[in-house]
Write a protein that holds these residues in place. Structure first.
Motif, PDB file in Angstrom:
ATOM      1  N   MET A   1      14.390  -2.796  -1.122  1.00 49.66           N
ATOM      2  CA  MET A   1      13.174  -1.969  -1.165  1.00 49.66           C
ATOM      3  C   MET A   1      13.492  -0.520  -0.811  1.00 49.66           C
ATOM      4  O   MET A   1      12.960   0.410  -1.421  1.00 49.66           O
ATOM      5  N   GLU A   2      14.381  -0.355   0.168  1.00 53.46           N
ATOM      6  CA  GLU A   2      14.741   1.017   0.574  1.00 53.46           C
ATOM      7  C   GLU A   2      15.604   1.683  -0.494  1.00 53.46           C
ATOM      8  O   GLU A   2      15.361   2.833  -0.874  1.00 53.46           O
ATOM      9  N   ALA A   3      16.599   0.937  -0.998  1.00 59.97           N
ATOM     10  CA  ALA A   3      17.511   1.529  -1.994  1.00 59.97           C
ATOM     11  C   ALA A   3      16.738   1.950  -3.256  1.00 59.97           C
ATOM     12  O   ALA A   3      17.056   2.956  -3.886  1.00 59.97           O
ATOM     13  N   GLU A   4      15.730   1.173  -3.608  1.00 59.82           N
ATOM     14  CA  GLU A   4      14.977   1.470  -4.835  1.00 59.82           C
ATOM     15  C   GLU A   4      13.747   2.333  -4.564  1.00 59.82           C
ATOM     16  O   GLU A   4      12.991   2.631  -5.495  1.00 59.82           O
ATOM     17  N   GLY A   5      13.545   2.696  -3.316  1.00 59.15           N
ATOM     18  CA  GLY A   5      12.424   3.578  -2.961  1.00 59.15           C
ATOM     19  C   GLY A   5      11.077   3.010  -3.385  1.00 59.15           C
ATOM     20  O   GLY A   5      10.256   3.718  -3.977  1.00 59.15           O
ATOM     21  N   LEU A   6      10.846   1.728  -3.082  1.00 59.32           N
ATOM     22  CA  LEU A   6       9.630   1.094  -3.607  1.00 59.32           C
ATOM     23  C   LEU A   6       8.350   1.634  -2.972  1.00 59.32           C
ATOM     24  O   LEU A   6       7.314   1.713  -3.641  1.00 59.32           O
ATOM     25  N   ASN A   7       8.400   2.015  -1.704  1.00 58.06           N
ATOM     26  CA  ASN A   7       7.190   2.637  -1.125  1.00 58.06           C
ATOM     27  C   ASN A   7       6.834   3.897  -1.911  1.00 58.06           C
ATOM     28  O   ASN A   7       5.674   4.110  -2.288  1.00 58.06           O
ATOM     29  N   GLU A   8       7.857   4.708  -2.157  1.00 57.25           N
ATOM     30  CA  GLU A   8       7.631   5.967  -2.880  1.00 57.25           C
ATOM     31  C   GLU A   8       7.166   5.682  -4.316  1.00 57.25           C
ATOM     32  O   GLU A   8       6.297   6.372  -4.847  1.00 57.25           O
ATOM     33  N   HIS A   9       7.742   4.656  -4.895  1.00 58.08           N
ATOM     34  CA  HIS A   9       7.363   4.278  -6.267  1.00 58.08           C
ATOM     35  C   HIS A   9       5.872   3.904  -6.319  1.00 58.08           C
ATOM     36  O   HIS A   9       5.151   4.295  -7.242  1.00 58.08           O
ATOM     37  N   VAL A  10       5.429   3.155  -5.315  1.00 52.04           N
ATOM     38  CA  VAL A  10       4.014   2.751  -5.286  1.00 52.04           C
ATOM     39  C   VAL A  10       3.131   3.993  -5.150  1.00 52.04           C
ATOM     40  O   VAL A  10       2.139   4.158  -5.881  1.00 52.04           O
ATOM     41  N   LEU A  11       3.505   4.881  -4.232  1.00 51.20           N
ATOM     42  CA  LEU A  11       2.668   6.073  -4.013  1.00 51.20           C
ATOM     43  C   LEU A  11       2.639   6.963  -5.258  1.00 51.20           C
ATOM     44  O   LEU A  11       1.604   7.553  -5.597  1.00 51.20           O
ATOM     45  N   ALA A  12       3.777   7.023  -5.945  1.00 53.22           N
ATOM     46  CA  ALA A  12       3.837   7.888  -7.128  1.00 53.22           C
ATOM     47  C   ALA A  12       3.089   7.285  -8.320  1.00 53.22           C
ATOM     48  O   ALA A  12       2.661   8.010  -9.219  1.00 53.22           O
ATOM     49  N   ASN A  13       2.929   5.954  -8.327  1.00 49.95           N
ATOM     50  CA  ASN A  13       2.365   5.300  -9.520  1.00 49.95           C
ATOM     51  C   ASN A  13       0.999   4.667  -9.324  1.00 49.95           C
ATOM     52  O   ASN A  13       0.417   4.151 -10.278  1.00 49.95           O
ATOM     53  N   GLU A  14       0.498   4.686  -8.083  1.00 47.03           N
ATOM     54  CA  GLU A  14      -0.782   4.003  -7.861  1.00 47.03           C
ATOM     55  C   GLU A  14      -1.909   4.662  -8.661  1.00 47.03           C
ATOM     56  O   GLU A  14      -2.815   3.971  -9.146  1.00 47.03           O
TER      57      GLU A  14
ATOM     58  N   LEU B   1       0.833  -1.214   0.000  1.00 49.61           N
ATOM     59  CA  LEU B   1       0.000   0.000   0.000  1.00 49.61           C
ATOM     60  C   LEU B   1       0.866   1.263   0.000  1.00 49.61           C
ATOM     61  O   LEU B   1       0.397   2.349   0.335  1.00 49.61           O
ATOM     62  N   GLY B   2       2.144   1.092  -0.318  1.00 47.11           N
ATOM     63  CA  GLY B   2       3.026   2.259  -0.413  1.00 47.11           C
ATOM     64  C   GLY B   2       3.618   2.695   0.918  1.00 47.11           C
ATOM     65  O   GLY B   2       4.192   3.789   1.015  1.00 47.11           O
ATOM     66  N   HIS B   3       3.478   1.855   1.929  1.00 43.85           N
ATOM     67  CA  HIS B   3       4.039   2.153   3.257  1.00 43.85           C
ATOM     68  C   HIS B   3       4.621   0.861   3.827  1.00 43.85           C
ATOM     69  O   HIS B   3       4.303  -0.222   3.343  1.00 43.85           O
ATOM     70  N   ASP B   4       5.428   1.017   4.894  1.00 46.93           N
ATOM     71  CA  ASP B   4       5.944  -0.198   5.531  1.00 46.93           C
ATOM     72  C   ASP B   4       4.788  -1.037   6.069  1.00 46.93           C
ATOM     73  O   ASP B   4       4.809  -2.256   5.994  1.00 46.93           O
ATOM     74  N   PHE B   5       3.801  -0.353   6.622  1.00 48.17           N
ATOM     75  CA  PHE B   5       2.635  -1.060   7.162  1.00 48.17           C
ATOM     76  C   PHE B   5       1.348  -0.351   6.727  1.00 48.17           C
ATOM     77  O   PHE B   5       1.330   0.877   6.579  1.00 48.17           O
TER      78      PHE B   5
END
Ligand SMILES: Cc1ncc(COP(=O)(O)O)c(C=O)c1O
Length: 460
Positions: free
Chosen positions: A342-355, A270-274
């Motif tokens: 996940m942190e190095a690639e900024g996957l949370n941010e990627h999800v939020l930016a692309n959802e 969901l774009g967050h750790d939790f």
């Protein structure tokens, strides 16, 4: 004379029918068809044994956050296997479990600082229920043992987790299950029993149903409420505005533990750790698994409030629970490498930016008459299929068999999209690709869905 074994000339898909027992699968479907065999993965794609490529629209089973074939995770597993392949967490620690527990505690909301590792998600759910029961015994409230959970929600298949699960078809043949579980409505706002025009009033009602259930059962007997941040089964029911805040209030009023079952929703889905971060609430316990290792090795975790550990710090006390493989060193090493990636690639941010881009593609299918609803968040969506958009008329049992199982499921796969057409409730197509997926993958998903669902309407 020793006979040389004759090599089996049949394909793996044919051989799979002889000895392999598939999970939740209708084996009769393979009487005249080969079992699909997925042999390899790379990025957002998997390949079958013949080399045919599929877009993995479900991240395996909501797990492969960083995508397939990541060398970093393979290396972490190999290194850990060489260093310490196995040691239990029974009275000893190993370095990766220590590091991973610290890291999860740092990410978890509030005072959720204690991490108990398990082998997977259902085991984490079992663990949370057992902790709730033993905690209350030790804390002087021995009658608290019941659990409240939602209709259709899936929490696992072992008998405790299955008792918390609310899917009638998954439970029926195993009754009687563990007693003392209570079901309340989920947050299906597409088919709301009340307050259809007002999501806030609906959310308040749905949360208050938990309050009413606790009152009915007797608050002094209720140990915990188990809810997913966004419910998977039924097709991604998001929480209405204010729902989680009201649930927290109710649990506090009654002294009941709030368990956020994040086996799917944690670690970026969901774009967050939790999921608790996304919806702004503070649970007492989180259960997690899947994305923690991106599915590269089996691992689950129960993350509990420091307060729940306290009775177990007394002289002679212990949480009398554990397993051989919970917190396996190789799995913990893989989880550390996975979180690094996940942190190095900024996957949370990627999800939020692309959802929004993903959602727009799926919303774009609403012109198809078979599409009733599109719902979800992050990289986690469900498309509900209906017979009539205007009335939301549901499929009959025969429609499901013919259209969903007979057409949609095989046609999606045939068209190169692996995802899930699920009819444990109303029929839904579920999408949860790896978190590295990009707009071009969403566009491809959209094109395949459009073709297959248009044809499904003709079949219907
Ligand atoms: C919310 C939730 N809880 C528990 C489970 C069970 O996890 P596992 O299959 O790892 O036992 C699942 C599995 O999908 C799940 O979605």
């Amino acid at each position: 004379m020793v006979e040389t074994p004759v090599p089996d000339a049949r394909s793996l898909g044919q051989r799979a029918r002889d000895h392999l027992w598939l999970h939740f699968a209708q084996h009769a479907a393979f009487a005249d068809a080969e079992v699909p065999v997925i042999a390899r993965g790379e990025g957002v794609h998997v390949y079958d044994e013949r080399g045919r490529r599929y877009l993995d629209g479900l991240a395996g089973l909501f797990a492969v956050q960083v995508g397939h074939g990541r060398e970093e995770l393979a290396r972490a597993a190999a290194e850990q296997t060489r260093t310490l392949a196995y040691f239990p967490l029974w009275g000893h620690a190993h370095p990766k479990a220590v590091e991973l527990a610290e890291r999860i505690a740092a990410k978890a909301p509030g005072d959720l600082d204690r991490v108990f590792f398990t082998g997977g998600g259902g085991e984490a759910v079992e663990t949370a229920w057992k902790l709730a029961k033993q905690y209350f015994r030790r804390a002087g409230e021995p009658h608290r043992h019941k659990v409240v959970s939602r209709t259709l929600a899936y929490h696992g298949t072992s008998q405790g987790a299955l008792s918390i699960t609310g899917i009638p078809g998954a439970r029926a043949d195993f009754e009687p299950l563990v007693p003392s579980t209570v079901k309340v409505p989920n947050t299906d706002f597409y088919r709301p029993p009340v307050h259809g025009a007002d999501p806030e009033a609906f959310g308040r009602w749905a949360a208050d149903e938990i309050d009413r259930a606790i009152e009915r059962e007797g608050p002094e007997t209720v140990a915990a409420v188990f809810l997913e941040p966004l419910q998977n089964t039924g097709g991604c029911f998001p929480p209405p505005p204010g729902y989680w805040q009201r649930v927290r209030e109710i649990c506090d009023e009654h002294g009941v533990l709030l368990v956020s079952d994040e086996v799917i929703c944690a670690f970026g889905r969901l774009g967050h750790d939790f999921g608790a971060h996304r919806y702004g609430y503070r649970p007492d316990i989180i259960t997690a698994a899947k994305g923690l290792t991106s599915g590269y090795a089996p691992l689950g975790a129960m993350v509990a409030s420091e307060r729940l550990m306290r009775p177990f710090l007394a002289e002679g006390a212990s949480f009398t629970h554990g397993s051989t493989y919970g917190g396996h060193p190789v799995s913990c090493a893989v989880a550390m490498a996975n979180l690094d990636l996940m942190e190095a690639e900024g996957l949370n941010e990627h999800v939020l930016a692309n959802e929004a881009g993903f959602r727009a593609v799926l919303d774009g299918l609403r012109d198809l008459p078979i599409v009733g609803d599109v719902r979800g968040a992050g990289f986690f969506y469900g498309i509900e299929l209906v017979k009539d958009q205007a009335t939301a008329e549901p499929f009959t049992a025969q429609d499901r068999e013919r259209v969903l199982r007979g057409h949609v499921s095989p046609a999606l796969f045939e068209a190169g999209l692996y995802c899930r057409a699920d009819d444990r409730a109303e029929p839904v197509v579920q999408l949860a690709p790896p978190l590295i997926a990009e707009q071009r993958h969403f566009d491809e998903i959209g094109q395949i869905l459009r073709a297959v669902l248009s044809e499904a309407w003709r079949v219907l």
